[in-house]
Write an enzyme that holds these catalytic residues in place. Sequence first.
Site, PDB file in Angstrom:
ATOM      1  N   GLU A  51       0.681  -1.149   0.051  1.00 43.10           N
ATOM      2  CA  GLU A  51      -0.088   0.056   0.363  1.00 43.10           C
ATOM      3  C   GLU A  51       0.937   1.417   0.092  1.00 43.10           C
ATOM      4  O   GLU A  51       0.778   2.317  -0.406  1.00 43.10           O
ATOM      5  CB  GLU A  51      -0.948  -0.018   1.007  1.00 43.10           C
ATOM      6  CG  GLU A  51      -2.092  -0.925   1.158  1.00 43.10           C
ATOM      7  CD  GLU A  51      -2.986  -0.788  -0.057  1.00 43.10           C
ATOM      8  OE1 GLU A  51      -3.114   0.165  -0.725  1.00 43.10           O
ATOM      9  OE2 GLU A  51      -3.344  -1.914  -0.668  1.00 43.10           O
ATOM     10  N   THR A  57       2.398   5.750  -7.044  1.00 42.69           N
ATOM     11  CA  THR A  57       3.351   4.778  -8.043  1.00 42.69           C
ATOM     12  C   THR A  57       2.574   3.846  -8.848  1.00 42.69           C
ATOM     13  O   THR A  57       1.686   3.214  -8.158  1.00 42.69           O
ATOM     14  CB  THR A  57       4.369   4.240  -7.147  1.00 42.69           C
ATOM     15  OG1 THR A  57       4.985   5.222  -6.606  1.00 42.69           O
ATOM     16  CG2 THR A  57       5.542   3.585  -8.359  1.00 42.69           C
ATOM     17  N   LEU A  94      11.735   4.423  -6.484  1.00 40.62           N
ATOM     18  CA  LEU A  94      10.104   4.653  -6.544  1.00 40.62           C
ATOM     19  C   LEU A  94      10.012   6.145  -6.331  1.00 40.62           C
ATOM     20  O   LEU A  94       8.719   6.646  -6.625  1.00 40.62           O
ATOM     21  CB  LEU A  94       9.627   3.717  -5.549  1.00 40.62           C
ATOM     22  CG  LEU A  94       9.381   2.176  -5.718  1.00 40.62           C
ATOM     23  CD1 LEU A  94       8.845   1.542  -4.552  1.00 40.62           C
ATOM     24  CD2 LEU A  94       9.061   1.941  -7.154  1.00 40.62           C
ATOM     25  N   TYR A 134      -7.371   5.619   4.421  1.00 37.08           N
ATOM     26  CA  TYR A 134      -7.551   4.721   3.262  1.00 37.08           C
ATOM     27  C   TYR A 134      -6.513   3.439   3.759  1.00 37.08           C
ATOM     28  O   TYR A 134      -6.845   2.557   3.670  1.00 37.08           O
ATOM     29  CB  TYR A 134      -6.898   5.325   2.061  1.00 37.08           C
ATOM     30  CG  TYR A 134      -6.630   4.122   0.989  1.00 37.08           C
ATOM     31  CD1 TYR A 134      -7.374   3.497   0.413  1.00 37.08           C
ATOM     32  CD2 TYR A 134      -5.156   3.950   1.038  1.00 37.08           C
ATOM     33  CE1 TYR A 134      -7.091   2.509  -0.241  1.00 37.08           C
ATOM     34  CE2 TYR A 134      -4.982   2.840   0.075  1.00 37.08           C
ATOM     35  CZ  TYR A 134      -5.803   1.945  -0.534  1.00 37.08           C
ATOM     36  OH  TYR A 134      -5.666   0.920  -1.362  1.00 37.08           O
ATOM     37  N   ASP A 152      -9.112   5.392  -2.215  1.00 36.43           N
ATOM     38  CA  ASP A 152      -8.000   5.865  -2.840  1.00 36.43           C
ATOM     39  C   ASP A 152      -8.612   6.652  -4.104  1.00 36.43           C
ATOM     40  O   ASP A 152      -9.582   6.834  -4.269  1.00 36.43           O
ATOM     41  CB  ASP A 152      -7.063   4.908  -3.289  1.00 36.43           C
ATOM     42  CG  ASP A 152      -7.196   3.876  -4.328  1.00 36.43           C
ATOM     43  OD1 ASP A 152      -8.435   3.826  -4.682  1.00 36.43           O
ATOM     44  OD2 ASP A 152      -6.624   3.122  -4.758  1.00 36.43           O
ATOM     45  N   CYS A 222     -24.875   4.551 -14.435  1.00 38.78           N
ATOM     46  CA  CYS A 222     -23.742   5.541 -14.001  1.00 38.78           C
ATOM     47  C   CYS A 222     -24.281   6.935 -14.396  1.00 38.78           C
ATOM     48  O   CYS A 222     -24.815   7.529 -15.324  1.00 38.78           O
ATOM     49  CB  CYS A 222     -22.312   5.397 -15.191  1.00 38.78           C
ATOM     50  SG  CYS A 222     -21.192   6.422 -14.801  1.00 38.78           S
TER      51      CYS A 222
END
Length: 238
Positions: A51, A57, A94, A134, A152, A222
């Site tokens: 996570e 990333t 990263l 989160y 997220d 939607c």
Amino acid sequence: MKRKPSNAQPAAPASPARRTFRRRLLAWYDSNGRNLPWRKTDDPYHILVSEIMLQQTQVNRVLPKYHEWLQKYPSFEALADAPEADVTQTWYPLGYNIRPRRLQAIAREAVARFGGKLPDDEETLLSFKGIGAYTAGAIRSFAFRERAAILDTNVARVLFRVFIGRGAPKAHATKRELWKISEALVPRRRAFDFNQALMDFGAMLCTARKPKCLVCPMASQCAAFPFNPEHETTKSTK
């Protein structure tokens, strides 16, 4: 019958809409879900590493580093004892180098307070510096298999488009509403799969710039269909 003002926030989805959304999402996920290594473990440390790495990333950049990291630091204790410079170097390339420092701080706190374990309750998880709403939800859902909501970037985009449709997705009031929607949607069964499906759906189908609306199983329910970027404003208000 009076119409709601244009800035009114919608209520949580009604029961039929929740059931339809869950059924369609899980059916899509069963056929299209990604095969990712952190979905094959319930180790809280492994879940936390994935996570933190996935923040800002892309998955394809995280995959090789995830394996390398766990080989070098296989536990909270190993990470807690490691020299900080080595931890930062291992994290490369990263980026966002506050993340390895934050991860090591969590590891040290877990060792000092909980014997190298992560607690499974939301309040205690949120007491860790570096674990927000989160991440706490993800740990509870993916490591402890609890019925916990997540929100997220990908999840927020999906829920905003399907259930709200227009407005400022990043506004504070909208985010509060999206958390309520996420909490209402989590099923009692397959909560793990449901939350993973939400993230995959946002990453693969309901993407930020070019969502695949014509093949979307949510199209008929939607609120944003067909997608128009002008309906998503960037103004963020409280």
